[in-house]
Design a protein around this motif. Structure first.
Motif, PDB file in Angstrom:
ATOM      1  N   UNK A  66      40.973  35.231  37.964  1.00 30.80           N
ATOM      2  CA  UNK A  66      42.318  35.485  37.472  1.00 30.80           C
ATOM      3  C   UNK A  66      42.569  34.665  36.208  1.00 30.80           C
ATOM      4  N   UNK A  67      42.756  35.341  35.094  1.00 29.45           N
ATOM      5  CA  UNK A  67      43.095  34.684  33.834  1.00 29.45           C
ATOM      6  C   UNK A  67      44.612  34.631  33.716  1.00 29.45           C
ATOM      7  N   UNK A  68      45.151  33.418  33.622  1.00 30.26           N
ATOM      8  CA  UNK A  68      46.600  33.270  33.501  1.00 30.26           C
ATOM      9  C   UNK A  68      46.955  31.907  32.932  1.00 30.26           C
ATOM     10  N   UNK A  69      48.085  31.850  32.232  1.00 31.95           N
ATOM     11  CA  UNK A  69      48.673  30.600  31.779  1.00 31.95           C
ATOM     12  C   UNK A  69      49.930  30.286  32.576  1.00 31.95           C
ATOM     13  N   UNK A  70      50.352  31.236  33.415  1.00 33.33           N
ATOM     14  CA  UNK A  70      51.588  31.087  34.188  1.00 33.33           C
ATOM     15  C   UNK A  70      51.299  31.235  35.674  1.00 33.33           C
ATOM     16  N   UNK A  71      50.513  30.335  36.260  1.00 33.37           N
ATOM     17  CA  UNK A  71      50.182  30.446  37.683  1.00 33.37           C
ATOM     18  C   UNK A  71      51.429  30.316  38.547  1.00 33.37           C
ATOM     19  N   UNK A 120      46.188  30.340  41.766  1.00 35.07           N
ATOM     20  CA  UNK A 120      46.833  31.572  42.220  1.00 35.07           C
ATOM     21  C   UNK A 120      45.834  32.590  42.757  1.00 35.07           C
ATOM     22  N   UNK A 121      44.604  32.573  42.253  1.00 32.77           N
ATOM     23  CA  UNK A 121      43.614  33.599  42.604  1.00 32.77           C
ATOM     24  C   UNK A 121      43.348  33.708  44.112  1.00 32.77           C
ATOM     25  N   UNK A 178      39.100  32.201  41.793  1.00 31.77           N
ATOM     26  CA  UNK A 178      39.538  31.056  41.002  1.00 31.77           C
ATOM     27  C   UNK A 178      40.295  31.507  39.769  1.00 31.77           C
ATOM     28  N   UNK A 179      41.126  30.596  39.240  1.00 31.16           N
ATOM     29  CA  UNK A 179      41.875  30.839  38.017  1.00 31.16           C
ATOM     30  C   UNK A 179      41.056  30.394  36.808  1.00 31.16           C
ATOM     31  N   UNK A 180      41.332  31.031  35.676  1.00 30.64           N
ATOM     32  CA  UNK A 180      40.732  30.654  34.408  1.00 30.64           C
ATOM     33  C   UNK A 180      41.848  30.635  33.370  1.00 30.64           C
ATOM     34  N   UNK A 181      41.959  29.535  32.616  1.00 28.36           N
ATOM     35  CA  UNK A 181      43.043  29.395  31.651  1.00 28.36           C
ATOM     36  C   UNK A 181      42.491  29.298  30.237  1.00 28.36           C
ATOM     37  N   UNK A 182      42.729  30.318  29.422  1.00 30.61           N
ATOM     38  CA  UNK A 182      42.396  30.289  27.994  1.00 30.61           C
ATOM     39  C   UNK A 182      43.504  30.985  27.217  1.00 30.61           C
ATOM     40  N   UNK A 193      43.917  39.817  34.396  1.00 27.21           N
ATOM     41  CA  UNK A 193      44.747  39.031  33.484  1.00 27.21           C
ATOM     42  C   UNK A 193      46.192  39.280  33.851  1.00 27.21           C
ATOM     43  N   UNK A 194      46.943  38.228  34.161  1.00 27.16           N
ATOM     44  CA  UNK A 194      48.323  38.400  34.627  1.00 27.16           C
ATOM     45  C   UNK A 194      49.202  37.277  34.107  1.00 27.16           C
ATOM     46  N   UNK A 195      50.425  37.617  33.718  1.00 26.65           N
ATOM     47  CA  UNK A 195      51.336  36.632  33.151  1.00 26.65           C
ATOM     48  C   UNK A 195      52.795  36.968  33.471  1.00 26.65           C
ATOM     49  N   UNK A 196      53.595  35.911  33.623  1.00 25.78           N
ATOM     50  CA  UNK A 196      55.056  36.022  33.628  1.00 25.78           C
ATOM     51  C   UNK A 196      55.577  35.031  32.591  1.00 25.78           C
TER      52      UNK A 196
END
Length: 363
Positions: free
Chosen positions: A98-103, A110-111, A126-130, A158-161
């Motif tokens: 899960x790619x996100x900056x807003x977990x 979050x994954x 797992x989460x990945x932040x870039x 890829x998910x974001x709020x």
């Protein structure tokens, strides 16, 4: 790592992998909140000194989506992931990135919760932040794992709020960002067949000297939030737009050329180009510098805005839903985000189409 650093693709320029395995996109899905916010809505809510014409002219954005209260990044991620699995119609995934900056929370990632929501049992997650490059990073990591035999069917989301971290009073960010999620499912294939959807080559890079250009000043270990009320410029996302613009154009162009070179493709061979949906002027400039005709450039920035790590997969899903590109067509994905980070992926257009497309025309 810079855009020209050695990577797996640097020594395997045409995408040959360990054991002759290839990574192939076999499912696509997306999720957008139903609430649509127009430029007029955003300007009114934040009391911003701007209007619809100013925003459209400078960004290409007319609308963006906003998650309702109580809807978290993980909810959007699970919906997009579920639709990617429906699109595939095959076996369930054995890994989730899960790619996100807003977990959903600072801890845990979050994954795992998304995997649980999807009923995937105890698979690795797992989460990945870039930041805005997150999906391209995650797709590259998942590809490497397939090719090396670590997994067979990774689900990449890829998910974001961003509505939760954007200051509604800040014109530089409030008019730009929206919420959403996009996902792809990969499967292992036989390298050398060049199936539709095969990931051929990639390029990733980062430059930490520009880390303050897109950032939230407080809340991490270097500036902990210990319960005191933080000033707005510390607790919300801030972006130095003019400097970001110059970096984004240069890095996305360089990275795209590197990925194309590693794939053995010239820009005229491309039939589809999807760049990070940050700003229409950035997309136009990168496309022009690469020599990609406008008819081969695809996106949805007008209706969904900049959705950060969800941007590229949302545009991919929207384009696939309308069957705009023939399967097997040489395709380039590229992105740029905070960090600074950037990346590009060369692949052939997949046969998969989303089971559901949540983007009706806004006007």
């Amino acid at each position: 790592m810079t855009a020209h650093s050695t990577s797996s693709a640097a020594t395997t320029r045409t995408g040959t992998g360990a054991g002759g395995r290839a990574a192939v996109v076999c499912g696509i899905g997306s999720s957008l909140p139903p609430q649509v916010r127009s430029n007029a809505d955003v300007a009114r809510e934040g009391a911003l000194a701007t209007d619809d014409e100013w925003i459209r002219t400078r960004t290409g954005i007319a609308h963006r989506r906003r998650a309702a209260d109580g809807v978290a990044t993980g909810d959007l991620a699970a919906a997009a992931g579920r639709r990617a699995l429906e699109s595939s119609g095959g076996a369930p995934p054995d890994m989730l990135l899960l790619a996100t900056t807003t977990p959903d929370r600072r801890c845990p990632a979050t994954a795992p919760g998304v995997a649980h929501s999807l009923g995937l049992g105890t698979i690795a997650a797992f989460d990945l932040s870039a930041v805005c490059s997150g999906f391209v990073y995650a797709l590259t990591v998942a590809t490497g794992m397939v090719r090396s035999g670590v997994c067979e069917r990774p689900l990449v989301i890829g998910a974001e709020t961003y509505s939760t971290i954007v200051d509604p009073r800040d014109r530089d960010t409030a008019v730009v960002f929206g919420d959403g999620a996009g996902a792809v499912l990969l499967r292992a294939g036989d390298q050398g067949q060049r199936e539709p959807g095969e990931v051929i080559a990639w390029d990733l890079g980062a430059d930490g000297s520009g880390s303050d250009l897109i950032s939230i000043a407080a809340g991490g270990s270097s500036a902990p939030d210990r319960g005191a009320e933080l000033p707005r410029d510390k607790r919300f996302l801030r972006m130095r737009g003019r400097e970001v613009y110059a970096h984004a154009v240069r890095r996305m162009t360089q990275s795209s050329r590197t990925a194309l070179d590693r794939a053995g493709w010239e820009p005229p061979a491309l039939g589809a180009f999807i760049g990070h949906q940050a700003n229409q002027r950035i997309l136009d400039t990168v496309g022009d510098r690469l020599g990609i005709p406008p008819r081969h450039r695809y996106g949805n920035i007008r209706d969904v805005g900049n959705t950060a790590a969800a941007s590229v997969p949302l545009a991919l899903a929207d384009t696939a839903a309308h069957a705009r590109v023939r399967p097997g067509t040489p395709t380039l994905l590229t992105a740029f985000g905070g960090g600074l980070t950037w990346g590009s992926v060369a692949l052939t257009w997949p046969t998969a189409r989303p089971a559901h497309n949540p983007r009706p025309p806004c006007d």
